[in-house]
Design a protein around this motif. Sequence first.
Motif, PDB file in Angstrom:
ATOM      1  N   ASP A 245      60.445 -11.040  42.264  1.00  0.00           N
ATOM      2  CA  ASP A 245      61.235 -12.140  41.728  1.00  0.00           C
ATOM      3  C   ASP A 245      60.583 -12.666  40.445  1.00  0.00           C
ATOM      4  OD1 ASP A 245      63.076 -14.202  41.513  1.00  0.00           O
ATOM      5  OD2 ASP A 245      62.048 -15.498  42.961  1.00  0.00           O
ATOM      6  N   PRO A 246      60.309 -11.766  39.494  1.00  0.00           N
ATOM      7  CA  PRO A 246      59.606 -12.218  38.279  1.00  0.00           C
ATOM      8  C   PRO A 246      60.479 -13.191  37.502  1.00  0.00           C
ATOM      9  CG  PRO A 246      60.476 -10.008  37.964  1.00  0.00           C
ATOM     10  CD  PRO A 246      60.734 -10.367  39.394  1.00  0.00           C
ATOM     11  N   HIS A 248      59.187 -15.437  34.484  1.00  0.00           N
ATOM     12  CA  HIS A 248      58.925 -15.669  33.060  1.00  0.00           C
ATOM     13  C   HIS A 248      59.288 -14.417  32.245  1.00  0.00           C
ATOM     14  CE1 HIS A 248      56.895 -16.718  29.330  1.00  0.00           C
ATOM     15  NE2 HIS A 248      56.822 -17.956  29.788  1.00  0.00           N
ATOM     16  N   PRO A 249      59.937 -14.596  31.099  1.00  0.00           N
ATOM     17  CA  PRO A 249      60.309 -13.429  30.281  1.00  0.00           C
ATOM     18  C   PRO A 249      59.118 -12.542  29.928  1.00  0.00           C
ATOM     19  CG  PRO A 249      61.480 -15.362  29.519  1.00  0.00           C
ATOM     20  CD  PRO A 249      60.515 -15.845  30.564  1.00  0.00           C
ATOM     21  N   TYR A 250      57.927 -13.135  29.766  1.00  0.00           N
ATOM     22  CA  TYR A 250      56.773 -12.287  29.463  1.00  0.00           C
ATOM     23  C   TYR A 250      56.429 -11.392  30.658  1.00  0.00           C
ATOM     24  CZ  TYR A 250      52.080 -10.741  28.346  1.00  0.00           C
ATOM     25  OH  TYR A 250      50.974  -9.961  28.118  1.00  0.00           O
ATOM     26  N   THR A 251      56.496 -11.944  31.861  1.00  0.00           N
ATOM     27  CA  THR A 251      56.274 -11.121  33.051  1.00  0.00           C
ATOM     28  C   THR A 251      57.314 -10.000  33.103  1.00  0.00           C
ATOM     29  OG1 THR A 251      55.579 -13.160  34.148  1.00  0.00           O
ATOM     30  CG2 THR A 251      55.891 -11.219  35.534  1.00  0.00           C
ATOM     31  N   LEU A 252      58.562 -10.330  32.794  1.00  0.00           N
ATOM     32  CA  LEU A 252      59.618  -9.309  32.774  1.00  0.00           C
ATOM     33  C   LEU A 252      59.272  -8.212  31.772  1.00  0.00           C
ATOM     34  CD1 LEU A 252      62.849 -11.527  32.772  1.00  0.00           C
ATOM     35  CD2 LEU A 252      61.882 -10.258  34.687  1.00  0.00           C
ATOM     36  N   GLY A 253      58.810  -8.635  30.595  1.00  0.00           N
ATOM     37  CA  GLY A 253      58.466  -7.664  29.564  1.00  0.00           C
ATOM     38  C   GLY A 253      57.333  -6.749  29.999  1.00  0.00           C
ATOM     39  N   LEU A 254      56.333  -7.330  30.678  1.00  0.00           N
ATOM     40  CA  LEU A 254      55.220  -6.511  31.166  1.00  0.00           C
ATOM     41  C   LEU A 254      55.729  -5.495  32.189  1.00  0.00           C
ATOM     42  CD1 LEU A 254      52.158  -8.848  31.830  1.00  0.00           C
ATOM     43  CD2 LEU A 254      52.434  -7.164  30.020  1.00  0.00           C
TER      44      LEU A 254
ATOM     45  N   ARG B 367      66.639  -8.002  42.014  1.00  0.00           N
ATOM     46  CA  ARG B 367      66.562  -9.183  41.159  1.00  0.00           C
ATOM     47  C   ARG B 367      65.752  -8.883  39.891  1.00  0.00           C
ATOM     48  NH1 ARG B 367      64.984 -14.562  44.145  1.00  0.00           N
ATOM     49  NH2 ARG B 367      66.982 -14.221  45.154  1.00  0.00           N
ATOM     50  N   ALA B 368      64.621  -8.189  40.066  1.00  0.00           N
ATOM     51  CA  ALA B 368      63.814  -7.835  38.897  1.00  0.00           C
ATOM     52  C   ALA B 368      64.606  -6.918  37.972  1.00  0.00           C
ATOM     53  CB  ALA B 368      62.515  -7.169  39.341  1.00  0.00           C
ATOM     54  N   ALA B 369      65.339  -5.964  38.559  1.00  0.00           N
ATOM     55  CA  ALA B 369      66.118  -5.025  37.743  1.00  0.00           C
ATOM     56  C   ALA B 369      67.182  -5.761  36.947  1.00  0.00           C
ATOM     57  CB  ALA B 369      66.755  -3.959  38.641  1.00  0.00           C
ATOM     58  N   GLN B 370      67.834  -6.737  37.599  1.00  0.00           N
ATOM     59  CA  GLN B 370      68.875  -7.509  36.913  1.00  0.00           C
ATOM     60  C   GLN B 370      68.282  -8.248  35.706  1.00  0.00           C
ATOM     61  OE1 GLN B 370      70.147 -10.951  39.038  1.00  0.00           O
ATOM     62  NE2 GLN B 370      71.895 -11.376  37.707  1.00  0.00           N
TER      63      GLN B 370
END
Lengths: 327, 382
Positions: A245-246, A248-254, B367-370
């Motif tokens: 359940d990431p 923060h956008p930076y976590t998503l980017g990583l 959820r992460a993929a979305q």
Amino acid sequence: MQAPLLAIDGLRTVFRTPSGEVAAVDGVSLAVPRGRTLGIVGESGCGKSMLSLSVMRLVPRPGRIAAGSVKLEGRNLLTLSPAEMRDVRGGQVAMIFQEPMTSLNPVHAIGDQIIEAMQAHEPGARDLRDRAIEALRRVRIPAPERRLDEYPHQLSGGMRQRVMIAMALACRPKLLIADEPTTALDVTVQAQILDLLRELQAETGMSIILITHDLGVVAEMADEVAVMYAGRVVEQAPARAIFEDPQHPYTLGLLGSIPRLDEEREKLLAIEGTVPPPFALPPGCRFAPRCPFAVKACEAAMPPLHELAEGHYAACIRAPVEQAVAA
Amino acid sequence: MSNAGTSIPELSRQAGEGGAQAAAPKPVGEAPLLAVQDLAKHYPVRRGLILARQVGTVRAVDGVSFTLNRGETLALVGESGCGKSTTARLVLRLIEPSAGHIAIEGEDITRLSGAALRRLRRRAQIIFQDPYASLNPRLSVGDAIAEPMVVHGIGNAATRAARVRELLGLVGLAAYHADRYPHEFSGGQRQRIGIARALAVQPELVVCDEPVSALDVSIQAQVVNLLKELQARFGLAYLFIAHDLAVVKHMADRVAVMYLGRIVEIAEKRALFAAPRHPYTRALLAAIPHPDPGRRGKVTPLGGDVPSPMAIPPGCRFHTRCPHAAEICRQQEPPALEVAPGHLAACHFAATLPPADMAVGGGLSPRAAQRLALFAAGRRGG
């Protein structure tokens, strides 16, 4: 809830540079519960190593700790005398680094180095040789009686890191700070060392702060994860939540930047641009210039960490991003 | 997520405009671009100052064979000391082999020298791990990129300057960067400069020696994407040396796993990752930490260390660490066994080992993929 072993509050570590004072660690608050592992993830320059050196009060000059507190079992390490702090280092708090060869003295047998570490904390202690053998045995070094008299260059990288761990644990610390402990090792040896750290933690009940750039290593080891960017914690959550359940956008980017074995993607989701240097930080959210979700308000003020789910904090006014995008 | 082929499908596999490769005659038998046969590099170990007796031999590369086709990526993977970087340098004739042959399009280049060797160098270039160490700090970026063209006598000052600007654009830098010096750039940008320099002479083969290992993950992803784009655009063949198997799975078409100077397994990427036949490949894959806390501690790590290349174990060189080792493994070196078309494994039991469970988890959570998809979409818009 039980009081944490270590509580870092509002820590700020600054460096004086020709371009003015810059903060390598800028208002970080974190807690490490007993017997648990806190993983700190981030890229070079995010302040993760400086954070751990601040806890040990080993910040190199011209850096200094400008604000905050670091409390070990309620005692603020930042106000201890140098002599008291020396007792803490290697006693209650020990540290291991990425490159064991640079932390070991090449001209002394490893046994003597382990014994020296023990003597420093327990003057007059006896049976030191036997205890050093025992320390090597605990880190699963075969034939420790013989290895004791060997020199660092006679050992492989993995064995050297085991010796470092043996030295670090010789005085039974309550907290082990491991700064990229497996980054210099091959992957099969890395797996051995991570396994060993987990086993030793179960045996001794010590807490671990694990500093790494490798999200795979964090997933293997950490109970709690803090993601750092440009001197600040941008997201903090239980390990499972960081990956599933990431926020923060930076976590998503990583997460998007690392290729995965269980997925095929034609193109990796790279984060555009680079980390801003500490003397030229953007106003407001420091990730905003690289963030695809950034809006005007992101540049206006530095977003504080806020709780999105129980125990899950992110410093982003746009999180959760699917709601922000839909709105 | 973006689609296959990314930006420039119509240009894919088209070699750089003009230049040597367009004129190169195609041999009838369709020889692979690169063919390496029984390649070896042994270093004598001497002791003593005056008489310098040889006391041993480091067998860094010890009989390696593989082929690489045009436009293809073959990854050489393995742990430190397995000989992957030595192999890369042998292929480019940066060091001299002790035995074996290297052929480019069927032409044996093992003994080339002088002008012929220089012509080879124009067709085969290298990108190093540490772009800072490989760039001359006193040379402006433009001069560094132009240097290979000067060496090979390509163009004049004006056309070279134009080509430098074009190359900088290709690797995502700006024309004005040509006047700056390496220290003014970040690690990722320096690696882009290294790539531009390698492409300056329009090579067909690029040896990438750990090209992203020194970079932060977000920068690593940028460079990996760039390498894939350039390959599609110019039909480059990559010999890709890496220790990060997740990066290899993303980049490679085929993968060769090396251990102590030998290839122990070589196969098409999907076959190698889904159904590895050599116990070392299995151990290597199992040791990779996954970004998935649910899988924690499910694997028993391989014991022991890699033996010294000065004292390679007899028989199968992996037997000292192999969970399946039997008597024959201590006695006889296993030949490379073809377990499926194009899939070779050098293990006595390659055909009979039970299949390994290589399942590595279900990928990203929904959820992460979305959110990652939103990230990608937002970035394209902006």
